[in-house]
Write an enzyme that holds these catalytic residues in place. Structure first.
Site, PDB file in Angstrom:
ATOM      1  N   ASP A  50       1.739  -1.252  -0.247  1.00  0.00           N
ATOM      2  CA  ASP A  50       0.111   0.094   0.507  1.00  0.00           C
ATOM      3  C   ASP A  50       1.226   0.784  -0.173  1.00  0.00           C
ATOM      4  O   ASP A  50       0.687   2.094  -0.897  1.00  0.00           O
ATOM      5  CB  ASP A  50      -0.955   0.107   0.838  1.00  0.00           C
ATOM      6  CG  ASP A  50      -1.964  -0.961   0.692  1.00  0.00           C
ATOM      7  OD1 ASP A  50      -2.108  -2.025  -0.094  1.00  0.00           O
ATOM      8  OD2 ASP A  50      -2.241  -0.759   2.086  1.00  0.00           O
ATOM      9  N   GLU A 131     -24.438 -19.226 -13.930  1.00  0.00           N
ATOM     10  CA  GLU A 131     -24.157 -17.448 -13.231  1.00  0.00           C
ATOM     11  C   GLU A 131     -24.502 -17.361 -12.204  1.00  0.00           C
ATOM     12  O   GLU A 131     -25.750 -17.459 -11.431  1.00  0.00           O
ATOM     13  CB  GLU A 131     -23.348 -16.691 -13.641  1.00  0.00           C
ATOM     14  CG  GLU A 131     -22.789 -16.708 -14.909  1.00  0.00           C
ATOM     15  CD  GLU A 131     -22.677 -15.472 -15.312  1.00  0.00           C
ATOM     16  OE1 GLU A 131     -23.669 -14.536 -15.667  1.00  0.00           O
ATOM     17  OE2 GLU A 131     -21.471 -15.291 -16.430  1.00  0.00           O
ATOM     18  N   LYS A 133     -26.650 -15.384  -9.264  1.00  0.00           N
ATOM     19  CA  LYS A 133     -27.318 -14.300  -9.886  1.00  0.00           C
ATOM     20  C   LYS A 133     -27.386 -13.114  -8.764  1.00  0.00           C
ATOM     21  O   LYS A 133     -27.245 -12.989  -7.722  1.00  0.00           O
ATOM     22  CB  LYS A 133     -29.052 -13.853  -9.609  1.00  0.00           C
ATOM     23  CG  LYS A 133     -29.542 -12.708 -10.492  1.00  0.00           C
ATOM     24  CD  LYS A 133     -31.092 -14.176 -11.151  1.00  0.00           C
ATOM     25  CE  LYS A 133     -31.433 -12.451 -11.319  1.00  0.00           C
ATOM     26  NZ  LYS A 133     -31.842 -11.084 -10.560  1.00  0.00           N
ATOM     27  N   ARG A 154     -29.960   0.888 -15.383  1.00  0.00           N
ATOM     28  CA  ARG A 154     -30.932   0.636 -15.920  1.00  0.00           C
ATOM     29  C   ARG A 154     -31.694   1.741 -16.768  1.00  0.00           C
ATOM     30  O   ARG A 154     -31.980   1.720 -17.888  1.00  0.00           O
ATOM     31  CB  ARG A 154     -31.052  -0.681 -15.599  1.00  0.00           C
ATOM     32  CG  ARG A 154     -31.541  -1.649 -17.086  1.00  0.00           C
ATOM     33  CD  ARG A 154     -32.383  -2.862 -15.735  1.00  0.00           C
ATOM     34  NE  ARG A 154     -33.231  -3.087 -16.505  1.00  0.00           N
ATOM     35  CZ  ARG A 154     -34.975  -3.779 -17.272  1.00  0.00           C
ATOM     36  NH1 ARG A 154     -34.845  -2.161 -15.772  1.00  0.00           N
ATOM     37  NH2 ARG A 154     -35.418  -4.063 -17.832  1.00  0.00           N
TER      38      ARG A 154
HETATM   39  S1  IVH Z   1     -27.546 -11.331 -18.173  1.00  0.00           S
HETATM   40  C1  IVH Z   1     -31.228  -9.705 -20.157  1.00  0.00           C
HETATM   41  N1  IVH Z   1     -26.509 -12.433 -15.668  1.00  0.00           N
HETATM   42  O1  IVH Z   1     -30.732 -10.222 -12.736  1.00  0.00           O
HETATM   43  C2  IVH Z   1     -30.009  -9.412 -18.922  1.00  0.00           C
HETATM   44  N2  IVH Z   1     -27.914 -11.196 -15.054  1.00  0.00           N
HETATM   45  O2  IVH Z   1     -33.517  -9.833 -13.486  1.00  0.00           O
HETATM   46  C3  IVH Z   1     -29.382 -10.520 -18.693  1.00  0.00           C
HETATM   47  N3  IVH Z   1     -28.010  -9.895 -12.644  1.00  0.00           N
HETATM   48  O3  IVH Z   1     -31.410  -7.737 -15.588  1.00  0.00           O
HETATM   49  C4  IVH Z   1     -28.690 -10.320 -17.601  1.00  0.00           C
HETATM   50  N4  IVH Z   1     -26.869 -11.539 -12.223  1.00  0.00           N
HETATM   51  O4  IVH Z   1     -29.278  -6.593 -13.857  1.00  0.00           O
HETATM   52  C5  IVH Z   1     -27.203 -11.982 -15.975  1.00  0.00           C
HETATM   53  N5  IVH Z   1     -24.946 -13.322 -13.317  1.00  0.00           N
HETATM   54  C6  IVH Z   1     -25.934 -12.809 -13.686  1.00  0.00           C
HETATM   55  C7  IVH Z   1     -26.793 -11.615 -13.489  1.00  0.00           C
HETATM   56  C8  IVH Z   1     -28.071 -10.995 -13.635  1.00  0.00           C
HETATM   57  C9  IVH Z   1     -27.770 -10.301 -11.540  1.00  0.00           C
HETATM   58  C10 IVH Z   1     -29.869  -8.904 -13.187  1.00  0.00           C
HETATM   59  C11 IVH Z   1     -28.904  -8.494 -14.054  1.00  0.00           C
HETATM   60  C12 IVH Z   1     -30.429  -8.444 -14.882  1.00  0.00           C
HETATM   61  C13 IVH Z   1     -31.210  -9.284 -13.390  1.00  0.00           C
HETATM   62  C14 IVH Z   1     -32.484  -9.472 -14.014  1.00  0.00           C
END
Ligand code: IVH
Length: 686
Positions: A50, A131, A133, A154
């Site tokens: 650091d 993945e 969420k 968004r």
């Molecule tokens: S793919 C069409 N991957 O969940 C959107 N989304 O409920 C494809 N999110 O708007 C997104 N983790 O903001 C994707 N591993 C992930 C995610 C993820 C969180 C969020 C994303 C999306 C929302 C939908």
């Protein structure tokens, strides 16, 4: 180096246009800092300390200040410091930011796959990427020629808000992308991801807000959204937000074939893809991943609320397209909710270690995600009023990770008229002393000096694993020790006898012996641990460590004035005041002395090695006018130097006051560096 070469070198230095030379240095510093930032925040694998990073950063700041024409908006120094905005401007996404359909069961996942196969008119196995969420806030980052141009929310999916200034404060947001072979950077790249706040900083943020009487955030996602909506990015910068990337919008000039390849390319360009991800050959593998992740859920340092399952091949994704604002090729397979509704049976104020009364809701027991929840903290009176929570109310409770169950809201539509308002008691429910609320504070406190609830809580804290770590001395035993008047303060713990312990409930001879041994073992500790165990307001482990490194000994800390305490990194007026107040109270001093007399020991911490006087040895001689010798010694030690009483050739500086005698003479003979008092004071202030 031979003389002629050295001459040429200096000549070039002199003749080379200064600005050009500086520009080169600035460029190099920026590249290095970008690299170190990436190693630290993205790879979690720093190359430098650091202190080394700080030194490079300060040098760059200094040059940019001296040569304003070299300032650049994407310089690593420009993550904070933009002037507050009046309002956010709107940004139109080149490709809409879609949402995801949800499913909650394996059957529904199966149906999702059948839909895909019907649509593709083909029932071959489909390769997926599963993945985590991430439960955060979706953002889009736009890069042109590898440079961040815009960061946006968004919004409604078509149009979001320009929050570039705020996103720049997020260390995991690259300002400039890393070039990577064999994956050339697209000319224009729109990256999408999830900004989030990890659970630990979220809890800390809410604690600070509770203490300041500010409204609490219901969950880390709300805290993240609130942080990103700040018009003043210096506020956002105080929140340790993070980012995982999970997709792209429009990309000009990229030839990747699948989502899996994309995650690898994102990583190579300097982003963090979602860490929990797996390439799955079929649904069975997706289900295995889902189960593994759900088992890990509570242990993860941030919130996830399910698994996003995506068709891996981009060609198939294109073929599948979208339907009603959601991609047909992806779905959110959600974990079961960790929220439930139940009833508030009563509200009971609990007295904490610092005397603060925390209202706790006793609930009709309810199962949430496999755990029975019986009570939930309501934090303070302001929160109860803000959420209008009454005794008898039906409420929504949430259990998130290891966070204490949290009352999200009351459901006033379910009221019967039987509900009652809660009031803070005027007297401590434990000791009967008056309860007071300091002006400007959210907390009500018990004023009882000898309140046994306060004592019990502070003893529990003292004995706990992160503190003195007395194995086996838990809540139940401490309650008994206090109730039987065997212990009146932490010092008494070390006077306990075998007979006394054996007299406690459910304490056999052998366990009494073990407990005595554990108490004895805890006597050898470290200064930071000891300090933090005392439970002084605002003094956690990190601050205790800074204090210990700065002062070296407990004695020095106890004697330090509020001003001297404020010389320590991270110690401001409030923390210094709290420390000084603590040590000024005779009862506290007595307990500390009792502990030391009982044999609690900790090796002195070596004074800071990286202070400005590191490695220097001072000798003080003669009479000092501005400060006393002990004061001068403390200041020198605080800056990493040593003070010796005798002059030798190892002495770095001799500080000579008036009427300095033999030591001064010897120093002159040895040709040592002699400084007068005013010069010394200037060195301290430099
Ligand atoms: S793919 C069409 N991957 O969940 C959107 N989304 O409920 C494809 N999110 O708007 C997104 N983790 O903001 C994707 N591993 C992930 C995610 C993820 C969180 C969020 C994303 C999306 C929302 C939908």
């Amino acid at each position: 180096m031979d003389l002629t070469k050295s001459e040429t070198y200096h000549q070039t230095r002199r003749t080379m246009p200064t600005l050009h030379r500086i520009r080169t240095e600035v460029e190099r510093l920026r590249q290095e800092l970008t690299l170190h930032n990436h190693r630290y925040y993205v790879l979690d694998d720093p190359l430098v300390s650091d202190a080394e990073y700080d030194a490079l950063f300060r040098r760059l700041l200094e040059l940019e200040k001296q040569y304003p024409e070299l300032q650049a908006p994407l310089s690593p120094t420009q993550r904070v410091g933009a002037p507050p905005l009046a309002a956010f401007t709107q940004v139109r996404h080149s490709l809409p930011m879609l949402s995801l359909g949800n499913v909650l069961s394996r059957e529904e996942m199966q149906e999702f796959q059948e839909r895909l196969q019907r649509f593709l008119k083909n029932d071959e196995p489909i390769e997926y990427v599963a993945e985590a969420k991430i439960d955060g806030v979706a953002v889009e980052l736009v890069y042109e020629q590898g440079k961040l141009v815009v960061g946006a929310t968004r919004g409604d999916g078509e149009t979001g808000e320009d929050i570039t200034q705020n996103l720049k404060t997020v260390r995991a947001v690259p300002l400039v992308l890393l070039p990577s072979h064999p994956r050339p950077l697209p000319a224009r790249l729109e990256v999408r991801g999830e900004v989030f706040l990890a659970s630990a900083p979220f809890r800390q943020l809410n604690q600070e807000r509770a203490a300041a009487g500010e409204p609490l955030f219901a969950n880390p996602r709300n805290a993240t959204a609130g942080s990103l909506k700040q018009l003043d990015s210096s506020v956002t910068a105080t929140r340790p937000l993070d980012l995982f990337c999970h997709g792209v919008g429009q990309v000009d000039g990229m030839s990747l074939a699948s989502h899996w390849d994309l995650t690898q390319a994102l990583q190579a360009w300097g982003f963090k893809p979602v860490p929990q991800r797996r390439l799955c050959g079929n649904l069975a593998e997706v289900f295995a991943f889902f189960d593994e992740l759900q088992a890990q859920r509570d242990a993860l340092p941030y919130e996830i609320d399910g698994v996003v399952v995506k068709v891996n091949s981009f060609a198939l994704q294109r073929q599948l397209g979208e339907i009603s604002r959601s991609p047909r090729w992806a779905i959110a397979y959600k974990f079961p909710a960790r929220q439930a509704t139940t009833k508030v049976l009563s509200i009971v104020p609990q007295v904490g270690r610092t005397g603060v009364l925390t209202p706790v809701a006793e609930l009709e027991p309810v199962g949430i995600g496999g755990v029975t929840v019986r009570n939930a903290s309501l934090h303070n009176m302001d929160e109860i009023l803000r959420k209008d929570i009454r005794i008898g109310d039906t409420i929504v409770v949430e259990r998130a990770g290891d966070v204490i169950p949290y009352v999200v809201k009351s459901l006033p539509e379910k009221r019967t008229g039987e509900e009652r308002l809660f009031q803070m008691p005027l007297q401590c429910p434990v000791c009967g002393a008056e309860v007071e609320r300091e002006a400007g504070e959210a907390a009500y406190r018990c004023t009882g000096l000898a309140c046994s609830a306060k004592l019990k809580e502070s003893l529990k804290f003292f004995c706990s694993r992160g503190s003195m770590d007395i194995e086996g001395l838990g809540e139940k035993l401490i309650d008994q020790l206090v109730d039987k008047a065997l212990v009146h303060d932490a010092g008494d713990l070390y006077q306990l006898t075998q007979e006394q312990l054996a007299s406690l409930e459910r304490m056999a001879e052998k366990s009494a012996q073990n407990l005595l041994a554990a108490i004895d073992k805890s006597k050898t500790t470290t200064l930071p641990r000891f300090l933090a165990s005392l439970g002084i307001r605002h003094i956690g482990e990190a601050t205790a460590k800074q204090l210990a490194e700065h002062f070296g000994t407990l004695a020095a800390i106890r004697q330090a004035s509020a001003d001297e305490l404020q010389q320590v990194r991270d110690v401001g007026a409030e923390v210094a005041g709290s420390l000084a107040h603590f040590f000024a109270q005779p009862q506290n001093s007595q307990v500390i002395d009792k502990l030391l007399a009982a044999g609690v020991v900790f090796p002195a911490v070596a004074a800071r090695r990286d202070g400005k006087f590191s490695g220097a040895t001072f000798v003080l001689t003669g009479t000092l006018a501005v400060m006393t010798r002990p004061d001068a010694q403390k200041r020198i030690e605080a800056l990493g130097g040593k003070v010796s009483s005798s002059v030798s050739k190892l002495t770095t500086y001799v500080v000579a006051g008036t009427e300095a005698g033999a030591k001064l003479e010897k120093a002159q003979k040895l040709g040592l560096r002699i400084v007068a008092e005013d010069e010394f004071v200037a060195m301290l202030q430099e």
